[in-house]
Design a protein around this motif. Structure first.
Motif, PDB file in Angstrom:
ATOM      1  N   ASP A  33      29.682  10.043  12.326  1.00  0.00           N
ATOM      2  CA  ASP A  33      30.279  10.742  13.458  1.00  0.00           C
ATOM      3  C   ASP A  33      29.736  12.162  13.585  1.00  0.00           C
ATOM      4  O   ASP A  33      29.541  12.664  14.692  1.00  0.00           O
ATOM      5  CB  ASP A  33      31.807  10.778  13.317  1.00  0.00           C
ATOM      6  N   LEU A  87      35.770  13.782   9.519  1.00  0.00           N
ATOM      7  CA  LEU A  87      34.730  13.041  10.231  1.00  0.00           C
ATOM      8  C   LEU A  87      33.857  12.285   9.239  1.00  0.00           C
ATOM      9  O   LEU A  87      33.544  12.793   8.160  1.00  0.00           O
ATOM     10  CB  LEU A  87      33.843  13.997  11.032  1.00  0.00           C
ATOM     11  N   ARG A 121      26.447  11.759  15.249  1.00  0.00           N
ATOM     12  CA  ARG A 121      26.609  11.308  16.636  1.00  0.00           C
ATOM     13  C   ARG A 121      27.075  12.449  17.547  1.00  0.00           C
ATOM     14  O   ARG A 121      26.556  12.640  18.653  1.00  0.00           O
ATOM     15  CB  ARG A 121      27.626  10.162  16.666  1.00  0.00           C
TER      16      ARG A 121
END
Length: 310
Positions: free
Chosen positions: A111, A107, A114
């Motif tokens: 991300d 990741l 998020r």
């Protein structure tokens, strides 16, 4: 459906098995983890050493077998900063896939922020309004803020508790020069992104996730984990301000005797406390609510959202 989530972090590798379906909260069914400490298996050039790679492959193979034994339909496997930043990270990933048949995905820091934000939004709901979410990992600090399920801003800063300890704290307990230099580094790097986060508006709810924040909250008087996930827990700035100098004065062994602090995490707690203190100061937050859901739950929820409704 039953899903396995394999989280390869800088400190811990964790397999979580959950029963979940779209529109419902994932229910934990089984958990297995180990403190692999990938970040401590870095060579001078930043590559993950042979021992670290072998340990990772062995645990992923073990986790895949356990997930199969527990009846998982699939395993969502992801890695964060330790593999993301290692020059030989792709080589290690290829080896993991070849030897374990697990598709371990890396990741991005954005991300991470998020997906953690998504988990926090789902936990607290729409009535929370604008959220600001902070997550101290081993290698990085993730910050996200917004009023929807998708954050307006999501950033990752290299201010993880493990990284800062390795790079800045070499004495036990740390000496005042180390603390002064590390405190300055943390605040300079955090201030570089604080303006972008604050420009979008002051949060109506400030939330912390991660083991570091949970440990600090427990030290400052929050309920123990045995009381369950639905007990409200908070970390208050005044309490943390009182505890920071005490933590600095302790040895790692003394910190390990504090409630909510493991031996493995005790060495990183001072760096984590300095990061938490800077978060609450620079973002003008008097208290942080501790959310039991974080990145793993965000990965699960994101996967369920992609399923077609029955």
């Amino acid at each position: 459906m039953r899903l396995g989530v394999l989280d390869v972090g800088s400190n811990t590798v964790h397999l979580l098995v959950v029963d979940a379906h779209r529109g419902a909260a994932p229910l934990p069914a089984y958990s297995h983890k180990t403190e692999l400490r990938l970040a401590e298996h870095l060579e001078k050039d930043g590559n993950i050493d042979r021992s670290g790679a072998e340990n990772l492959v062995a645990f992923v193979k073990e986790a895949a077998e356990l997930a199969e034994d527990k009846g998982c339909e699939s395993v969502l496997a992801f890695a964060t900063s330790a593999l993301r930043e290692a020059p030989n990270g792709l080589t290690v990933l290829d080896r993991v896939r070849a030897e374990s048949d697990v598709d371990l995905q890396v990741l991005s820091g954005q991300d991470e922020a998020r997906l953690t934000f998504l988990a926090v939004r789902r936990w607290f709901g729409w009535s929370s309004g604008r959220l600001a979410v902070f997550d101290i990992g081993g290698g990085s600090l993730e910050i996200a803020a917004g009023s929807d399920e998708e954050p307006t801003i999501a950033v990752s800063v290299p201010l993880g508790a493990g990284r800062l300890t390795r790079e800045g704290l070499h004495s036990d307990p740390p000496d005042k020069d180390e603390i002064r230099a590390l405190r300055k580094r943390i605040r300079v790097e955090m201030a570089a992104v604080a303006g972008d986060v604050l420009r979008a508006g002051k949060p109506q709810r400030a939330v912390a996730t991660s083991k570091t924040f949970r440990s600090l909250a427990r030290i400052c008087g929050a309920a123990p984990s045995d009381d369950g996930p639905y007990v409200a827990r908070s970390l208050h700035r005044d309490d943390l301000t009182d505890w920071v100098p005490k933590l600095i004065a302790m040895t790692a062994a003394e910190r390990a005797d504090l409630p909510g602090v493991s031996v493995g995490r005790s060495t990183q707690l001072v760096a984590g406390a300095l990061v938490a203190d800077a978060v609450m100061d620079l973002f003008d937050v008097s208290s942080l609510e501790v959310c039991p859901w974080a990145l793993r739950e965000g990965v699960i929820l994101n996967r369920l959202d992609q399923l077609q409704p029955r």
